[in-house]
Design an enzyme around this catalytic site. Sequence first.
Site, PDB file in Angstrom:
ATOM      1  N   GLY A  85       0.058  -5.424  -4.556  1.00  0.00           N
ATOM      2  CA  GLY A  85      -0.641  -4.173  -4.862  1.00  0.00           C
ATOM      3  C   GLY A  85      -1.752  -4.393  -5.862  1.00  0.00           C
ATOM      4  O   GLY A  85      -2.182  -5.523  -6.083  1.00  0.00           O
ATOM      5  N   ASN A  86      -2.239  -3.317  -6.463  1.00  0.00           N
ATOM      6  CA  ASN A  86      -3.258  -3.456  -7.503  1.00  0.00           C
ATOM      7  C   ASN A  86      -3.041  -2.399  -8.584  1.00  0.00           C
ATOM      8  O   ASN A  86      -2.172  -1.541  -8.453  1.00  0.00           O
ATOM      9  CB  ASN A  86      -4.664  -3.385  -6.903  1.00  0.00           C
ATOM     10  CG  ASN A  86      -4.918  -2.062  -6.212  1.00  0.00           C
ATOM     11  OD1 ASN A  86      -4.958  -1.016  -6.852  1.00  0.00           O
ATOM     12  ND2 ASN A  86      -5.061  -2.097  -4.889  1.00  0.00           N
ATOM     13  N   TYR A  87      -3.850  -2.461  -9.635  1.00  0.00           N
ATOM     14  CA  TYR A  87      -3.616  -1.632 -10.820  1.00  0.00           C
ATOM     15  C   TYR A  87      -4.213  -0.230 -10.748  1.00  0.00           C
ATOM     16  O   TYR A  87      -4.219   0.489 -11.727  1.00  0.00           O
ATOM     17  CB  TYR A  87      -4.188  -2.324 -12.063  1.00  0.00           C
ATOM     18  CG  TYR A  87      -3.472  -3.605 -12.442  1.00  0.00           C
ATOM     19  CD1 TYR A  87      -2.122  -3.571 -12.788  1.00  0.00           C
ATOM     20  CD2 TYR A  87      -4.140  -4.813 -12.459  1.00  0.00           C
ATOM     21  CE1 TYR A  87      -1.463  -4.730 -13.150  1.00  0.00           C
ATOM     22  CE2 TYR A  87      -3.483  -5.985 -12.820  1.00  0.00           C
ATOM     23  CZ  TYR A  87      -2.148  -5.937 -13.159  1.00  0.00           C
ATOM     24  OH  TYR A  87      -1.495  -7.082 -13.518  1.00  0.00           O
TER      25      TYR A  87
ATOM     26  N   ALA B  40      -8.271   2.233  -3.947  1.00  0.00           N
ATOM     27  CA  ALA B  40      -8.384   0.774  -4.024  1.00  0.00           C
ATOM     28  C   ALA B  40      -7.503   0.199  -2.914  1.00  0.00           C
ATOM     29  O   ALA B  40      -6.353  -0.177  -3.149  1.00  0.00           O
ATOM     30  CB  ALA B  40      -7.937   0.300  -5.394  1.00  0.00           C
TER      31      ALA B  40
END
Length: 372
Positions: free
Chosen positions: A182-184, A250
Amino acid sequence: MIKSGAQVKVVCTPNALDFVTPLTLSTLSKNAIYSHFFVKETGEWVNHVELGKWADAMVIAPCTANTLTKMANGYCDNLLLASYLSADCPVFFAPAMDLDMYLHPTTQQNISDLLRFGNIELPAVEGELASGLVGKGRMCEPEDIAHIMTSYFQKEKTLSGKTILVNAGPTYEKLDPVRFIGNYSSGKMGKAIANELASRGASVNLVLGPVTTDGIASNIRIVQIESAQEMYQACSEIFTTCDAAILSAAVADYRPAIQEDHKIKKKTEDFNLEMVKTIDVLKSLGEIKRNNQILAGFALETQNKYENALSKLAQKNLDFIILNSMNDTGAGFGKETNKITILEKSGKKHTFDTKPKKDVAIDVVNLLATYL
Ligand code: CTP
């Protein structure tokens, strides 16, 4: 509110009637008072669903510790709570209680839960309380409540009749039953844009990755997804019915080639993961976009920012692109502020200072509104 030209219906809790008579309230509001599920004299049922649908806004004032707790927990043991649960309009609540009750962690938790559900607080003020003590817990002054309500409705509903898609948050790409890539992204920028659009009367669909739904206005339709593929499916379906879309999510660019059914065991020293490209949601919308639809996206860059953003603008068939650079302090994932530059297809460039995401959303929506 009556003086400002509003139509007002009053719903009382049974306890409220110990303080004020129905006659006073009905005379002032020029309407019957609703306090029970049935009209005692006739046995007639009071349609709380209709009350909740009738209103353009619901104001719960004073909102006692008891009502606050019940609202936060979905209780439905009086007509006011039933109307609250059925209301699909913005709900304003004005806490009013003694200072220690107000400060109690349970009360504070309930207030934050109500905000999380999209309700709007009319914050309590400092002053003399019924107990004789002085402190915070006094209901926001009635004149101030009336003023807040008037300004709320004065905000021009310039986007009413427009349906808009927004996406926000990260995507999670599953690796095995216990892991993902995943991402932040926090989704805060997209949520702020969705809220700003809704406050101007647009009908907003928010396709949201795996982040909390805290702070999203209650009149926004939320579709929660997890992966890039699910993001694509939801967005491409909703976009066909929309006048515009702003994609801020995102979305992962790659996902694991294989999603294992069982937990991957630690066996070898090295572990190489094969990744395959995900679909570009924004680009795919650019391909199906009709002439009367407006499409905007974000570009998150760390180098050659203008060049990269302009190439995304062209390649994804966008009307404008909102550029934020990870190199700017006060911009990027998880932050409360952002610094953007908007580049339009026509070649126009708009630069903005670093500001809270809520204010950045106003700038973005101001530009979108000129297209609509
Ligand atoms: N986007 C998308 N689907 C993807 C990747 C990106 O819809 N699979 C969208 C984002 O929501 C954003 C825009 O495309 O609105 C640009 O995203 P960004 O991460 O800046 O660029 P990418 O196109 O992914 O290219 P790169 O990562 O190489 O910079």
